[in-house]
Write an enzyme that holds these catalytic residues in place. Structure first.
Site, PDB file in Angstrom:
ATOM      1  N   GLU A  59      42.934  27.416  33.320  1.00 17.35           N
ATOM      2  CA  GLU A  59      42.368  27.731  34.632  1.00 17.35           C
ATOM      3  C   GLU A  59      40.852  27.678  34.532  1.00 17.35           C
ATOM      4  O   GLU A  59      40.240  28.461  33.798  1.00 17.35           O
ATOM      5  CB  GLU A  59      42.819  29.093  35.156  1.00 17.35           C
ATOM      6  CG  GLU A  59      42.267  29.360  36.553  1.00 17.35           C
ATOM      7  CD  GLU A  59      42.835  30.595  37.232  1.00 17.35           C
ATOM      8  OE1 GLU A  59      42.246  31.015  38.245  1.00 17.35           O
ATOM      9  OE2 GLU A  59      43.858  31.133  36.756  1.00 17.35           O
ATOM     10  N   GLU A  84      35.370  31.191  32.799  1.00 16.02           N
ATOM     11  CA  GLU A  84      34.590  31.815  33.871  1.00 16.02           C
ATOM     12  C   GLU A  84      33.210  32.192  33.336  1.00 16.02           C
ATOM     13  O   GLU A  84      33.114  33.015  32.423  1.00 16.02           O
ATOM     14  CB  GLU A  84      35.306  33.054  34.404  1.00 16.02           C
ATOM     15  CG  GLU A  84      34.542  33.817  35.468  1.00 16.02           C
ATOM     16  CD  GLU A  84      34.157  32.948  36.646  1.00 16.02           C
ATOM     17  OE1 GLU A  84      32.949  32.864  36.961  1.00 16.02           O
ATOM     18  OE2 GLU A  84      35.069  32.345  37.258  1.00 16.02           O
ATOM     19  N   ASP A 133      33.262  26.596  43.294  1.00 15.65           N
ATOM     20  CA  ASP A 133      32.045  26.663  44.105  1.00 15.65           C
ATOM     21  C   ASP A 133      31.964  25.398  44.948  1.00 15.65           C
ATOM     22  O   ASP A 133      31.916  24.291  44.421  1.00 15.65           O
ATOM     23  CB  ASP A 133      30.823  26.777  43.191  1.00 15.65           C
ATOM     24  CG  ASP A 133      29.576  27.199  43.951  1.00 15.65           C
ATOM     25  OD1 ASP A 133      29.430  26.808  45.132  1.00 15.65           O
ATOM     26  OD2 ASP A 133      28.736  27.907  43.367  1.00 15.65           O
ATOM     27  N   THR A 207      43.985  35.592  45.907  1.00 20.05           N
ATOM     28  CA  THR A 207      42.787  35.967  45.167  1.00 20.05           C
ATOM     29  C   THR A 207      41.835  36.710  46.090  1.00 20.05           C
ATOM     30  O   THR A 207      41.943  36.621  47.320  1.00 20.05           O
ATOM     31  CB  THR A 207      42.064  34.735  44.585  1.00 20.05           C
ATOM     32  OG1 THR A 207      41.424  34.018  45.655  1.00 20.05           O
ATOM     33  CG2 THR A 207      43.025  33.816  43.844  1.00 20.05           C
TER      34      THR A 207
END
Length: 228
Positions: A59, A84, A133, A207
């Site tokens: 992910e 992340e 983003d 989410t």
């Protein structure tokens, strides 16, 4: 406009200061959970995990970690690599892994390009990119992660026949992704009816970002592609 962009595909990395506990976890637990890209990747990615896993999923940009943690909990025999760069989000996930004792997650806190280049060829059983983003201003579109070069990176790392899943609530990014996938040729969009891209995947946890999008009137789209 060229798709090539030299630089990171994400924005800021730090937000509010971490609590002392999360600071300690980031300093002492994250290094044990993090991928070590200074070493060659194992030929079999299942060897990365403390828990015995059968398949491995990536992910890219897990945000608050809601999806990553949900999938790791419901699929203990799947190994998850979560990427992340935002410090607060990474600290949240590290804390949850420590509290719950999940052994099927490994992490990376910098640019996903580094991991995609490090992974062995055809080593991933699935890949997710959820609400990346969007860089909504047209002059910033070159910073969107989905581009010709990064699709080639995904295509190299994802096994033939495996899925690449993408979600966004930004229409221009959905259209952008479909066009780039079509032009790349290494993936096939699986949708045959509108419900296939309007409905989330099975056992979808939602989410935090998706909830915000829905409250603000934006409609999520869920795209599934197969590596051909």
């Amino acid at each position: 406009m060229t798709d090539r962009y030299e630089g990171s595909f994400f924005g800021r990395r730090k937000g509010k200061p971490l609590s002392p506990r999360r600071t300690d976890l980031m300093e002492n637990l994250l290094p044990r959970l993090a991928l070590d890209l200074s070493q060659p990747a194992p030929a079999d990615l299942r060897d990365l995990f403390d828990a015995p896993v059968e398949t491995v999923c990536l992910e890219v940009g897990f945000g608050g970690g809601e999806h990553l943690l949900h999938r790791a909990r419901e699929n203990p025999t799947v190994g998850y690599i979560g990427i992340e760069p935002f410090v607060g989000s990474m600290a949240k996930v590290v804390a949850a892994l420590e509290e719950e004792g999940l052994g099927n997650v490994r992490l990376y806190d910098d640019d996903a390009v580094n991991v995609l280049d490090w992974l062995p060829e055809a080593s991933l059983d699935m890949a997710y990119q959820l609400y990346p983003d969007p860089w909504p201003k047209k002059r910033h579109w070159k910073r969107r992660f989905i581009n010709e070069q990064n699709l080639e990176r995904y295509a190299r790392a994802v096994k033939p026949g495996a899925e690449f899943r993408f979600a966004s609530d930004i229409d221009t990014y959905v259209d952008w992704t479909l066009r780039h996938i079509r032009d790349h040729g290494g993936f096939r969009w699986t949708a045959t009816r509108a419900a296939d891209w309007k409905s989330p995947w099975a056992n979808w946890p939602g989410t935090r970002y998706e909830g915000k999008a829905l409250r603000e009137g934006r409609v999520p789209r869920y795209l599934t592609f197969l590596r051909v």
